[in-house]
Design an enzyme around this catalytic site. Structure first.
Site: not given
Ligand code: 7TS
Length: 409
Positions: A122, A199, A202, A225, A365
């Site tokens: 991501h 990371d 997910q 999440k 992203c």
């Molecule tokens: N890494 C992964 C694998 C993700 O799916 C996401 C967010 C992030 C990092 C960032 O997380 P955040 O909480 O800092 O935003 N993924 C997604 C998505 O798939 N659609 O919207 C956000």
């Protein structure tokens, strides 16, 4: 019908209708819905406990501090951390990775050093490293993918060479659903003395995480999440690394003393938590952890495999539909990216929304991955504990209708 179907009643939003249809919420990789227990924990906190933490001697300030720190302890327990002090609260996964990049990477990388990440990352696990590479003169290198969309580990020793100081790997892709080869990558990083940044945005919500077994150095993940509120996430780090890491933000709460020209830092994790933290969010996250722990993460994973299997089978019935992700259920989670003929992903998502089906469309992203897959965008259906076969059926029906609408029949 899945054995977790009874949980649906715990999620008030799932009772909504969208455009005259029942809501089929298939966008949990972006953010999950929240159960009543989490919503209630947050409103209870504001109704009964609200005060600022770690300051003031009054009763509410004490209770708020206890509630905030209890949230930290629950999150620590959830990933099997040895101590709550190994959990630094951040705004989310992105903020956690930026904290490692600036707090650790910026001070330790020198020109010619290497940062290795994978093509399934991501932007949160790409862009901070680009920024740090630019500031330090380090270079960025990528592990590529196999034909089944998993990370190719055949080149590990070549790419993770002795110049490598940091290796970043996601536990699960938010686009293809592919599970990252964290153990293999960690072994290769260990061999050259590099640190591993995982990371877990997910993977932590969808699989059981035993941080001591993973043996990574840092793990970043987000509350929203995994049934928790937005605005909070965590950086878990090995105690010695958190100790040697510099704070990135200065301000209240993160010091033991402030002189005119220099200051002394509060102990870990507080030295990384400048300013008033996300207190209600920590309380809500604690309630989310309680909820998931009651189900059990093995059960969460079992349900995800089952619903993903059903979704992949049903989607395979639709002509011209291409899924970008592993077909082997052992290698994947419940994020299913797809294309239907030459219908643009955004058009597809809009048509599905007309029938109450919420899927995401775009680059998710993960632009380097999109370029690698040679698609500008995909539609993505993603699942969680409250996803049932009826949601998938509703999507499949809407996809058939989309085919008709775009003259694919
Ligand atoms: N890494 C992964 C694998 C993700 O799916 C996401 C967010 C992030 C990092 C960032 O997380 P955040 O909480 O800092 O935003 N993924 C997604 C998505 O798939 N659609 O919207 C956000």
């Amino acid at each position: 019908m899945s054995s977790l179907a009874h949980l649906i009643d715990d999620f008030p939003i799932l009772g909504r209708e969208i455009n005259g249809h029942r809501l089929a919420y298939l966008d949990s990789a972006a953010t999950t819905q929240k159960p009543t227990s989490v919503i209630k924990a947050i409103s209870d906190y504001y109704e009964n406990t609200n005060a600022n933490v770690h300051r003031g001697a009054h009763t509410l300030a004490h209770e708020a501090t206890v509630a905030y720190e209890a949230g930290r302890a629950k999150v620590a327990d959830f990933i099997g951390a040895a101590s709550p002090n190994e959990i630094v609260f951040t705004r989310g996964t992105s903020a956690a990775i930026n904290l490692i990049a600036y707090g650790w990477g910026l001070r330790r990388l020198t020109p010619g050093d290497r940062i290795v990440i994978t093509l399934q990352e991501h932007h949160s696990n790409i862009v901070p490293w680009q920024l740090i590479a630019d500031l330090t003169g380090a270079e960025l290198a990528y592990l590529e993918l196999n034909d089944d969309y998993t990370v190719d580990t055949s080149m590990l020793e070549k790419v993770i060479d002795d110049r490598t100081k940091i290796v970043g790997i996601s536990g699960m892709s938010n686009v293809t659903g592919a599970i990252g080869p964290v153990a293999d990558v960690t072994a290769a990083a260990r061999a050259v003395g590099a640190i591993v940044v995982m990371d877990g945005a997910q993977s932590v919500p969808h699989t059981s995480t035993a941080i001591t077994e993973l043996d990574v150095d840092f793990l970043a993940f987000s509350a929203h999440k995994m049934l928790g509120p937005t605005g909070i996430g965590a950086l878990w780090g090995k105690p010695e690394l958190l100790e040697e890491m510099s704070p990135v933000e200065g301000g209240g709460e993160m010091i033991t003393d402030v002189g005119l020209y220099e200051s002394r830092w509060a102990p870990v994790p507080h030295k990384f938590e400048a300013g008033t933290p996300a207190i209600a969010q920590a309380v809500g996250w604690g309630a989310a952890v309680d909820y998931l722990s009651k189900i059990g993460m093995d059960e969460v994973r079992r349900h995800e495999v089952e619903i993903t299997k059903y979704a992949l089978e049903r989607m395979a019935e639709i002509p011209d539909l291409t899924v970008y992700g592993p077909t082997d259920l052992d290698k994947r989670g419940g994020a299913v990216s797809f294309e239907l003929g030459d219908i643009h992903a955004h058009d597809l998502a809009t048509i599905l929304d007309e029938e109450g089906v919420a899927v995401r469309a775009g680059h998710h992203c993960a632009k380097p991955l999109m370029r690698y897959l040679e698609v500008p965008a995909t539609a993505r259906a993603s699942f969680y504990i409250y996803t049932i076969e009826e949601d998938i059926d509703q999507m499949v029906k809407a996809l058939w209708n989309a085919r008709k609408l775009f003259g694919l029949d």
